[in-house]
Design a protein around this motif. Structure first.
Motif, mmCIF file in Angstrom:
data_model
loop_
_atom_site.group_PDB
_atom_site.id
_atom_site.type_symbol
_atom_site.label_atom_id
_atom_site.label_comp_id
_atom_site.label_asym_id
_atom_site.label_seq_id
_atom_site.Cartn_x
_atom_site.Cartn_y
_atom_site.Cartn_z
ATOM 1 N N GLU A 133 0.829 -1.143 -0.158
ATOM 2 C CA GLU A 133 0.116 -0.177 -0.145
ATOM 3 C C GLU A 133 0.648 1.207 -0.129
ATOM 4 O O GLU A 133 1.762 1.264 0.545
ATOM 5 N N PHE A 134 0.402 2.387 -0.594
ATOM 6 C CA PHE A 134 1.083 3.583 -0.738
ATOM 7 C C PHE A 134 0.458 4.728 -0.509
ATOM 8 O O PHE A 134 -0.671 4.743 -0.322
ATOM 9 N N LEU A 135 1.112 5.675 0.379
ATOM 10 C CA LEU A 135 0.385 6.939 1.051
ATOM 11 C C LEU A 135 1.313 8.139 0.445
ATOM 12 O O LEU A 135 2.379 8.150 0.234
ATOM 13 N N PRO A 136 0.161 8.857 -0.559
ATOM 14 C CA PRO A 136 0.957 9.883 -1.023
ATOM 15 C C PRO A 136 1.185 11.050 -0.187
ATOM 16 O O PRO A 136 0.611 11.006 0.932
ATOM 17 N N PRO A 137 1.885 11.985 -0.840
ATOM 18 C CA PRO A 137 2.349 13.238 0.204
ATOM 19 C C PRO A 137 1.000 13.924 0.324
ATOM 20 O O PRO A 137 0.277 14.003 -0.513
ATOM 21 N N ALA A 138 0.932 14.459 1.600
ATOM 22 C CA ALA A 138 -0.212 15.493 1.757
ATOM 23 C C ALA A 138 -0.095 16.806 1.026
ATOM 24 O O ALA A 138 1.029 17.240 0.659
ATOM 25 N N LYS A 139 -1.146 17.065 0.923
ATOM 26 C CA LYS A 139 -1.461 18.572 0.143
ATOM 27 C C LYS A 139 -2.015 19.589 0.904
ATOM 28 O O LYS A 139 -2.848 19.285 1.497
ATOM 29 N N ALA A 140 -1.395 20.854 0.794
ATOM 30 C CA ALA A 140 -1.595 21.922 1.659
ATOM 31 C C ALA A 140 -3.318 22.147 1.392
ATOM 32 O O ALA A 140 -3.860 22.274 0.176
ATOM 33 N N GLY A 141 -4.315 22.338 2.487
ATOM 34 C CA GLY A 141 -5.558 22.705 2.268
ATOM 35 C C GLY A 141 -6.418 21.627 1.782
ATOM 36 O O GLY A 141 -7.670 21.768 1.467
ATOM 37 N N ARG A 142 -5.677 20.324 1.906
ATOM 38 C CA ARG A 142 -6.768 19.227 1.654
ATOM 39 C C ARG A 142 -6.639 18.169 2.826
ATOM 40 O O ARG A 142 -5.601 18.199 3.701
ATOM 41 N N PRO A 143 -7.646 17.200 2.856
ATOM 42 C CA PRO A 143 -7.553 16.207 3.937
ATOM 43 C C PRO A 143 -6.307 15.367 3.829
ATOM 44 O O PRO A 143 -5.860 15.215 2.476
ATOM 45 N N PRO A 144 -6.018 14.723 4.761
ATOM 46 C CA PRO A 144 -5.006 13.747 4.595
ATOM 47 C C PRO A 144 -5.223 12.495 3.633
ATOM 48 O O PRO A 144 -6.430 12.012 3.909
#
Length: 126
Positions: free
Chosen positions: A104-115
């Motif tokens: 499973e892969f977790l993309p990087p968080a983006k500012a202003g968006r939910p995790p």
């Protein structure tokens, strides 16, 4: 036995049904042919979401890096093409194996968006 083991290098090797090593612990950084075969059988191609590059273009990536104490074992490896191997090493993307042993892969968080949520490996349609 304990006295002899005190000064020895002990190596735990997990074997498959045919006696081929599937876990060589910390003795080797590179995968054995048996571990490579098991990795390809599990992941089939680059495990990064949406990528279908074949195993011949793949690398065995240590999820917990070998330099940080990660073993060279199937449960610590994922098959990635060269491009996605560099992506995992040089960006905030994360990888883990789920309870069923699939990547499973977790993309990087983006500012202003939910995790973001973990993304499951999708098998190529044969």
């Amino acid at each position: 036995m304990r006295r002899m083991a005190c000064d020895a290098d002990l190596i735990r090797v997990l074997l498959d049904a045919e006696g081929c090593p599937l876990d060589v612990g910390r003795t080797r950084r590179l995968v054995t042919p048996a571990i490579w075969t098991a990795l390809v059988a599990r992941d089939r191609h680059c495990a990064f979401p949406g990528c279908t590059r074949p195993p011949v273009m793949g690398h065995a990536h240590h999820i917990r890096h070998w330099i940080d104490g990660g073993p060279t074992a199937l449960e610590n490896l994922v098959l990635l093409c060269g491009h996605h191997h560099r992506t995992i090493h040089h960006t905030p993307w994360q990888v883990r194996l789920a309870d069923d042993g699939r990547p499973e892969f977790l993309p990087p968080a983006k500012a202003g968006r939910p995790p973001p949520d973990w993304i499951r490996h999708r098998h190529r349609q044969e």
